[in-house]
Write an enzyme that holds these catalytic residues in place. Structure first.
Site, mmCIF file in Angstrom:
data_model
loop_
_atom_site.group_PDB
_atom_site.id
_atom_site.type_symbol
_atom_site.label_atom_id
_atom_site.label_comp_id
_atom_site.label_asym_id
_atom_site.label_seq_id
_atom_site.Cartn_x
_atom_site.Cartn_y
_atom_site.Cartn_z
ATOM 1 N N CYS A 20 0.811 -1.215 0.000
ATOM 2 C CA CYS A 20 0.000 0.000 0.000
ATOM 3 C C CYS A 20 0.843 1.263 0.000
ATOM 4 C CB CYS A 20 -0.960 -0.011 1.187
ATOM 5 S SG CYS A 20 -2.317 -1.185 0.984
ATOM 6 N N ALA A 52 -14.095 9.527 0.836
ATOM 7 C CA ALA A 52 -12.913 8.659 0.676
ATOM 8 C C ALA A 52 -13.071 7.364 1.460
ATOM 9 C CB ALA A 52 -11.649 9.400 1.107
ATOM 10 N N ASP A 71 -8.474 -3.479 -5.143
ATOM 11 C CA ASP A 71 -7.192 -3.132 -4.534
ATOM 12 C C ASP A 71 -6.105 -4.000 -5.151
ATOM 13 O OD1 ASP A 71 -5.378 -1.898 -2.691
ATOM 14 O OD2 ASP A 71 -7.049 -1.734 -1.278
ATOM 15 N N ASP A 94 -11.411 -4.292 2.591
ATOM 16 C CA ASP A 94 -12.358 -3.199 2.380
ATOM 17 C C ASP A 94 -13.802 -3.660 2.531
ATOM 18 O OD1 ASP A 94 -10.395 -1.315 1.968
ATOM 19 O OD2 ASP A 94 -10.385 -1.544 -0.205
ATOM 20 N N HIS A 143 -8.687 -10.329 -14.982
ATOM 21 C CA HIS A 143 -8.072 -9.769 -16.179
ATOM 22 C C HIS A 143 -6.567 -9.718 -15.977
ATOM 23 C CE1 HIS A 143 -7.915 -7.604 -19.952
ATOM 24 N NE2 HIS A 143 -7.177 -6.667 -19.404
#
Length: 351
Positions: A20, A52, A71, A94, A143
């Protein structure tokens, strides 16, 4: 480029940042987002970009809301299986931070296919799959692209009752702040890159970053829990500031009560810090009041980017014991009360 004993490049040598700590600095991100505003409005979009928050939440019906988040990042460790585990744990966090339960994920994969052997890439994917299986979900697709730097993560989806959605902006004056995991992941990752992290330190970092924040699902059902977020790339100060600004309150933190991973304070005092901690402070330091006497190392620790960090919970004082019990039952032995929300401007103060 640094190579392993088998001639394969170390994953961390292929990336300019890791975990992160790769996030765009909060000040830069805020400026980018301020340049446009959504033209459409949808009453079923319960959580969007306004504060946010950790994920988007869309109401499906009176009983269900869909949580959607993504993420991904570059390697924070060199072991490919561990990298996959950390990235997947971080992505699912999250969903838990919004109070939900994951239902499925899609893989996001970018790899330098002419540099990394297929078996290394496969180990990254296997690591991510192992965490999703632990969470009880499938990776249902994804993907992939050929990229210069290794990138891995998830687009994750979850479900939550609309009444149990926990935003980062709903803290109330008088709430206590509880942090679920110890801090210092960024410091340990910097030590790893410098060859200063021993086996015990690596094990501690891995244990923290691969522990799923599953208590968030149960915590969201408690009436006394008002707000939640997870502490990640902006560091404790950055995410506490988002919570404070969203609620229009001051978050008061106590440095002496913060939980730390073993050895990180000594490493920070010795100058082992990340570049991201400095960028974080430059972005939001004007909104933070540090007590006189706090050192530069303390500031780096407080802004240290966490990868797959802990939940930050704002709850009524009478709910604190139950929150800590839920954390303890989930294996979060260092969860601790670290401060409170007080009337005042949207700021953070550290004593």
């Amino acid at each position: 480029m640094t190579q392993s004993a088998h001639g394969v490049p170390r994953l961390t040598s292929l990336s300019h940042g890791g975990g992160c700590g790769c996030k765009i600095a909060p000040g830069v991100l805020s400026d980018l987002l301020s340049r446009f505003a959504p033209q459409l409005r949808d009453p079923n979009l319960l959580v969007g970009t306004e504060t946010a928050d950790d994920a988007a939440v869309y109401r499906l019906n009176d009983q269900q809301a869909l949580i959607a988040t993504t993420d991904f990042f570059m390697p924070i460790v060199d072991d490919p299986f561990d990298f996959g585990r950390i990235a997947a744990t971080n992505a699912l966090s999250d969903v838990y931070a919004m109070g939900g339960k994951p239902i499925m994920a899609l893989a996001i994969v970018g790899m330098p296919i002419n540099v990394l052997p297929p078996e290394v890439i496969a180990e990254i994917l296997r690591g991510g799959q192992s965490v999703c299986e632990e969470a009880g979900i499938l990776i249902a697709g994804g993907h992939s692209i050929d990229s210069v730097e290794p990138i891995y993560g998830l687009a994750a989806m979850g479900l939550v009752h609309p009444d149990h959605v926990k935003r980062n902006a709903a803290a109330q004056a008088g709430d206590v702040l509880i942090l679920g995991k110890p801090l210092g992941v960024g410091i340990l990752s910097a030590a790893l890159k410098k060859g200063r992290l021993d086996a015990d330190g690596y094990a501690a970092m891995l244990a923290a970053t691969t522990l799923l924040n599953r208590p968030g699902t149960e915590l969201a059902t408690l009436p006394g829990v008002h707000a939640m977020t997870d502490v990640t790339g902006f560091g404790l100060l950055g995410h506490a500031l988002e919570m404070a600004r969203g609620a229009g309150l001051t978050a008061q933190l106590r440095l002496a009560e913060l939980p730390w991973l073993a050895g990180v304070r000594e490493l920070a005092a010795d100058g082992v810090v990340t570049g991201a901690s400095g960028r974080n402070w430059a972005s939001y330091g004007a909104g933070v009041d540090l007590a006189p006497g706090l050192s530069e190392a303390d500031r780096h620790l407080l802004t240290d980017p966490q990868t797959s960090g802990g939940l930050l919970v704002a709850c009524a004082p009478q709910a604190a014991a139950q929150v800590l019990d839920i954390f303890a039952a989930g294996g979060f032995g260092q969860a601790a009360v670290i401060g409170e929300m007080r009337p005042g401007d949207g700021r953070v103060s550290v004593a």
